[in-house]
Scaffold this motif. Structure first.
Motif, PDB file in Angstrom:
ATOM      1  N   HIS A 169      -2.317   7.633 -10.273  1.00 17.06           N
ATOM      2  CA  HIS A 169      -3.623   7.644 -10.923  1.00 17.06           C
ATOM      3  C   HIS A 169      -4.661   8.319 -10.015  1.00 17.06           C
ATOM      4  O   HIS A 169      -5.517   9.085 -10.479  1.00 17.06           O
ATOM      5  N   VAL A 170      -4.565   8.032  -8.712  1.00 20.50           N
ATOM      6  CA  VAL A 170      -5.455   8.683  -7.739  1.00 20.50           C
ATOM      7  C   VAL A 170      -5.201  10.180  -7.727  1.00 20.50           C
ATOM      8  O   VAL A 170      -6.144  10.993  -7.694  1.00 20.50           O
ATOM      9  N   LYS A 171      -3.923  10.577  -7.754  1.00 22.48           N
ATOM     10  CA  LYS A 171      -3.579  12.001  -7.764  1.00 22.48           C
ATOM     11  C   LYS A 171      -4.214  12.701  -8.967  1.00 22.48           C
ATOM     12  O   LYS A 171      -4.793  13.783  -8.840  1.00 22.48           O
ATOM     13  N   ARG A 172      -4.078  12.070 -10.119  1.00 20.92           N
ATOM     14  CA  ARG A 172      -4.594  12.690 -11.341  1.00 20.92           C
ATOM     15  C   ARG A 172      -6.119  12.700 -11.382  1.00 20.92           C
ATOM     16  O   ARG A 172      -6.733  13.502 -12.100  1.00 20.92           O
ATOM     17  N   SER A 173      -6.733  11.814 -10.595  1.00 19.69           N
ATOM     18  CA  SER A 173      -8.194  11.689 -10.627  1.00 19.69           C
ATOM     19  C   SER A 173      -8.881  12.505  -9.539  1.00 19.69           C
ATOM     20  O   SER A 173     -10.070  12.316  -9.279  1.00 19.69           O
ATOM     21  N   TYR A 218      -5.260  20.992  11.264  1.00 22.29           N
ATOM     22  CA  TYR A 218      -4.861  20.754   9.881  1.00 22.29           C
ATOM     23  C   TYR A 218      -5.589  19.529   9.355  1.00 22.29           C
ATOM     24  O   TYR A 218      -5.800  18.554  10.095  1.00 22.29           O
ATOM     25  N   VAL A 219      -5.959  19.596   8.078  1.00 19.29           N
ATOM     26  CA  VAL A 219      -6.667  18.490   7.451  1.00 19.29           C
ATOM     27  C   VAL A 219      -5.878  18.025   6.230  1.00 19.29           C
ATOM     28  O   VAL A 219      -5.537  18.828   5.358  1.00 19.29           O
ATOM     29  N   LEU A 220      -5.559  16.754   6.206  1.00 18.70           N
ATOM     30  CA  LEU A 220      -4.835  16.154   5.095  1.00 18.70           C
ATOM     31  C   LEU A 220      -5.761  15.290   4.262  1.00 18.70           C
ATOM     32  O   LEU A 220      -6.876  14.975   4.663  1.00 18.70           O
ATOM     33  N   GLY A 221      -5.260  14.898   3.121  1.00 14.27           N
ATOM     34  CA  GLY A 221      -5.889  13.851   2.336  1.00 14.27           C
ATOM     35  C   GLY A 221      -4.844  12.780   2.080  1.00 14.27           C
ATOM     36  O   GLY A 221      -3.679  12.918   2.482  1.00 14.27           O
ATOM     37  N   ALA A 222      -5.213  11.714   1.433  1.00 10.66           N
ATOM     38  CA  ALA A 222      -4.260  10.647   1.143  1.00 10.66           C
ATOM     39  C   ALA A 222      -4.582  10.004  -0.197  1.00 10.66           C
ATOM     40  O   ALA A 222      -5.725   9.596  -0.435  1.00 10.66           O
ATOM     41  N   SER A 223      -3.580   9.959  -1.062  1.00 15.20           N
ATOM     42  CA  SER A 223      -3.697   9.236  -2.325  1.00 15.20           C
ATOM     43  C   SER A 223      -3.014   7.893  -2.136  1.00 15.20           C
ATOM     44  O   SER A 223      -1.817   7.836  -1.797  1.00 15.20           O
ATOM     45  N   ILE A 224      -3.766   6.805  -2.328  1.00 14.44           N
ATOM     46  CA  ILE A 224      -3.273   5.476  -1.977  1.00 14.44           C
ATOM     47  C   ILE A 224      -3.330   4.568  -3.210  1.00 14.44           C
ATOM     48  O   ILE A 224      -4.372   4.448  -3.855  1.00 14.44           O
ATOM     49  N   ILE A 242       0.860  -1.185   0.000  1.00 13.08           N
ATOM     50  CA  ILE A 242       0.000   0.000   0.000  1.00 13.08           C
ATOM     51  C   ILE A 242       0.895   1.234   0.000  1.00 13.08           C
ATOM     52  O   ILE A 242       1.626   1.486   0.960  1.00 13.08           O
ATOM     53  N   TYR A 243       0.863   1.994  -1.089  1.00 14.26           N
ATOM     54  CA  TYR A 243       1.688   3.188  -1.243  1.00 14.26           C
ATOM     55  C   TYR A 243       0.829   4.411  -0.903  1.00 14.26           C
ATOM     56  O   TYR A 243      -0.200   4.641  -1.513  1.00 14.26           O
ATOM     57  N   ILE A 244       1.269   5.192   0.097  1.00 14.20           N
ATOM     58  CA  ILE A 244       0.485   6.341   0.582  1.00 14.20           C
ATOM     59  C   ILE A 244       1.258   7.629   0.333  1.00 14.20           C
ATOM     60  O   ILE A 244       2.415   7.763   0.757  1.00 14.20           O
ATOM     61  N   ASP A 245       0.630   8.558  -0.349  1.00 15.25           N
ATOM     62  CA  ASP A 245       1.199   9.897  -0.520  1.00 15.25           C
ATOM     63  C   ASP A 245       0.203  10.901   0.055  1.00 15.25           C
ATOM     64  O   ASP A 245      -0.954  10.943  -0.357  1.00 15.25           O
ATOM     65  N   LEU A 246       0.656  11.698   1.015  1.00 14.22           N
ATOM     66  CA  LEU A 246      -0.247  12.639   1.683  1.00 14.22           C
ATOM     67  C   LEU A 246      -0.627  13.790   0.752  1.00 14.22           C
ATOM     68  O   LEU A 246       0.222  14.329   0.028  1.00 14.22           O
ATOM     69  N   ASP A 247      -1.885  14.150   0.792  1.00 10.31           N
ATOM     70  CA  ASP A 247      -2.369  15.312   0.039  1.00 10.31           C
ATOM     71  C   ASP A 247      -2.406  16.530   0.958  1.00 10.31           C
ATOM     72  O   ASP A 247      -2.651  16.407   2.170  1.00 10.31           O
ATOM     73  N   ASN A 248      -2.156  17.678   0.382  1.00 10.64           N
ATOM     74  CA  ASN A 248      -2.229  18.961   1.101  1.00 10.64           C
ATOM     75  C   ASN A 248      -1.189  19.102   2.205  1.00 10.64           C
ATOM     76  O   ASN A 248      -1.370  19.884   3.148  1.00 10.64           O
ATOM     77  N   TYR A 280      -8.285   5.633  -3.037  1.00  9.71           N
ATOM     78  CA  TYR A 280      -7.340   4.538  -3.251  1.00  9.71           C
ATOM     79  C   TYR A 280      -7.775   3.739  -4.471  1.00  9.71           C
ATOM     80  O   TYR A 280      -8.942   3.752  -4.877  1.00  9.71           O
ATOM     81  N   VAL A 281      -6.800   3.063  -5.057  1.00 12.68           N
ATOM     82  CA  VAL A 281      -7.070   2.228  -6.213  1.00 12.68           C
ATOM     83  C   VAL A 281      -6.073   1.081  -6.237  1.00 12.68           C
ATOM     84  O   VAL A 281      -4.926   1.231  -5.821  1.00 12.68           O
ATOM     85  N   VAL A 282      -6.547  -0.089  -6.711  1.00 14.05           N
ATOM     86  CA  VAL A 282      -5.685  -1.258  -6.882  1.00 14.05           C
ATOM     87  C   VAL A 282      -5.132  -1.234  -8.294  1.00 14.05           C
ATOM     88  O   VAL A 282      -5.870  -1.005  -9.262  1.00 14.05           O
ATOM     89  N   TYR A 283      -3.846  -1.450  -8.404  1.00  8.78           N
ATOM     90  CA  TYR A 283      -3.190  -1.409  -9.711  1.00  8.78           C
ATOM     91  C   TYR A 283      -3.848  -2.394 -10.678  1.00  8.78           C
ATOM     92  O   TYR A 283      -4.089  -3.553 -10.342  1.00  8.78           O
ATOM     93  N   GLY A 284      -4.166  -1.888 -11.878  1.00 11.25           N
ATOM     94  CA  GLY A 284      -4.661  -2.744 -12.945  1.00 11.25           C
ATOM     95  C   GLY A 284      -6.148  -2.958 -12.955  1.00 11.25           C
ATOM     96  O   GLY A 284      -6.685  -3.496 -13.919  1.00 11.25           O
TER      97      GLY A 284
END
Length: 387
Positions: free
Chosen positions: A367-371, A336-342, A253-259, A376-380
């Motif tokens: 893909h989540v970032k661009r959307s 503070y409020v974050l988001g997460a692209s997973i 599970i790859y997590i990149d914090l938003d904001n 979160y989304v599962v690859y493929g």
């Protein structure tokens, strides 16, 4: 002849102990007790050497006075060393006053030509009191370094108390002179051997603590306390063993914090660090004990979910993480409020090694970032965003 052999052997071994204590005391950050014990055992060696040399000149009073003077110095250094080594916050000036009284007694006895057995009482009392103090302190503080070693030192010092209590008897029983000095030499050697072993044991503990700290720095992220990217590879190999069991799956599970960047820019890096610590805390709290959490970059995290029974189970885990990472974070009365692209990838469907699995999960995360982020989304899986 036996008398000379005992003192020659004792002097030689004492000097060897002095060299060892002196060498150890010059190792950086070594407990200062070792340096004081180097002075103590050197004083004992000089006392024995003077006794060996002056015993042939026929002036017994000069011999005993010279021997006694360096023994008093030895006990002063021994007490200071014990106090420094065991961190005993006691008023140590008493040993100097006692040494001064003993020295005055010996000078008085020398100038008034007192009988040697009376002369020796002052030295015996001084040694009994000092060694009794060391006996008690080592017993009370036996858990500070090594319980067994301190007990050995305490018992040996107790035996030396009894030994010195019989010291004046050598002037009444000449046969005890050789035996007494032989027993005393042996007990002193065991005493300082125990102290030397205690210093070495403490030194070993310091090395082990330093090694543990170095490993901690090598494998842990210093800010969050999570595993770092370097150690993640080792942990993945262990997790892979579980994934190869029947009906067991593994997900990255790859997590990149938003904001997160705006927080760093507006509130400063100190606040940003506190936010990252809170994120790491939530990852620890809301992942299972079998999962592995790591920080691999500034605001990027990876969770390796192990022992999954079916693919759909990842939805529960991802939703829980997303829910926790989007909760408000309080830092210094500010919210503070974050988001997460997973992004998520599975072993072995999306790769058979950690690098390929991270690459697949990373692509899914982007893909989540661009959307629109925060999902979160599962690859493929047609890269359909789930929130």
């Amino acid at each position: 002849m036996l008398f000379q052999t005992i003192h020659t052997s004792g002097t030689t071994i004492y000097f060897v102990f002095f060299i060892l204590f002196y060498w150890i005391s010059h190792i950086p950050r070594t407990n200062p007790g070792a340096g004081w014990w180097a002075c103590a055992i050197l004083s004992a060696a000089i006392a024995r050497l003077l006794l060996l040399i002056l015993s042939n000149n026929g002036d017994i009073q000069l011999t005993i006075f010279s021997y006694s003077t360096f023994l008093i110095l030895e006990k002063i250094f021994l007490v200071i060393g014990i106090s420094r080594f065991l961190k005993v916050n006691l008023w140590n000036h008493w040993v100097f006053y006692l040494a001064g009284i003993c020295s005055c007694w010996m000078l008085l006895a020398w100038y008034t030509a007192m009988p040697l057995w009376i002369y020796s009482i002052g030295l015996a009392v001084f040694n009994v009191v000092v060694l009794g103090f060391v006996t008690v302190v080592c017993f009370i503080k036996r858990n500070e370094v090594s319980q067994r070693l301190m007990l050995v030192v305490s018992v040996v010092c107790g035996l030396l108390v009894l030994h010195w209590a019989t010291f004046p008897s050598i002037f009444f029983f000449p046969t005890w002179k050789v035996i007494g000095f032989g027993v005393g030499t042996l007990l002193v050697l065991v005493q300082y051997l125990g102290l030397l072993a205690s210093v070495l044991l403490q030194f070993q503990k310091r090395l082990l603590d330093a090694e543990e700290k170095a490993l901690e720095l090598a494998y842990r992220d210093p800010l969050t306390g999570l595993n770092n990217k370097h150690y993640l590879s080792n942990l993945f190999e262990q997790a892979l063993l579980l994934a190869t069991r029947p009906h067991q799956l593994l997900a990255v599970i790859y997590i990149d914090l938003d904001n997160f960047k705006p927080i760093n820019d507006s509130a400063g890096h100190k606040t940003g660090d506190e936010v990252l610590k809170e994120v790491a805390k939530r990852l620890k709290e809301y992942t299972r004990s079998t999962d592995i959490s790591a920080r691999i970059g500034g605001d990027e995290f990876i969770v390796i979910a192990t022992q999954l029974d079916h693919i759909d189970q990842i939805n529960t885990i991802a939703n829980k993480l997303l829910q926790q990472l989007t909760r408000e974070i309080q830092v210094d009365d500010n919210t503070y409020v974050l988001g997460a692209s997973i992004g998520i990838s599975f072993y072995p469907a999306h790769g058979d090694n950690l690098a390929s699995l991270i690459e697949a999960a990373d692509e899914a995360m982007y893909h989540v970032k661009r959307s629109g982020k925060n999902g979160y989304v599962v690859y493929g899986e047609n890269m359909s965003l789930k929130e």
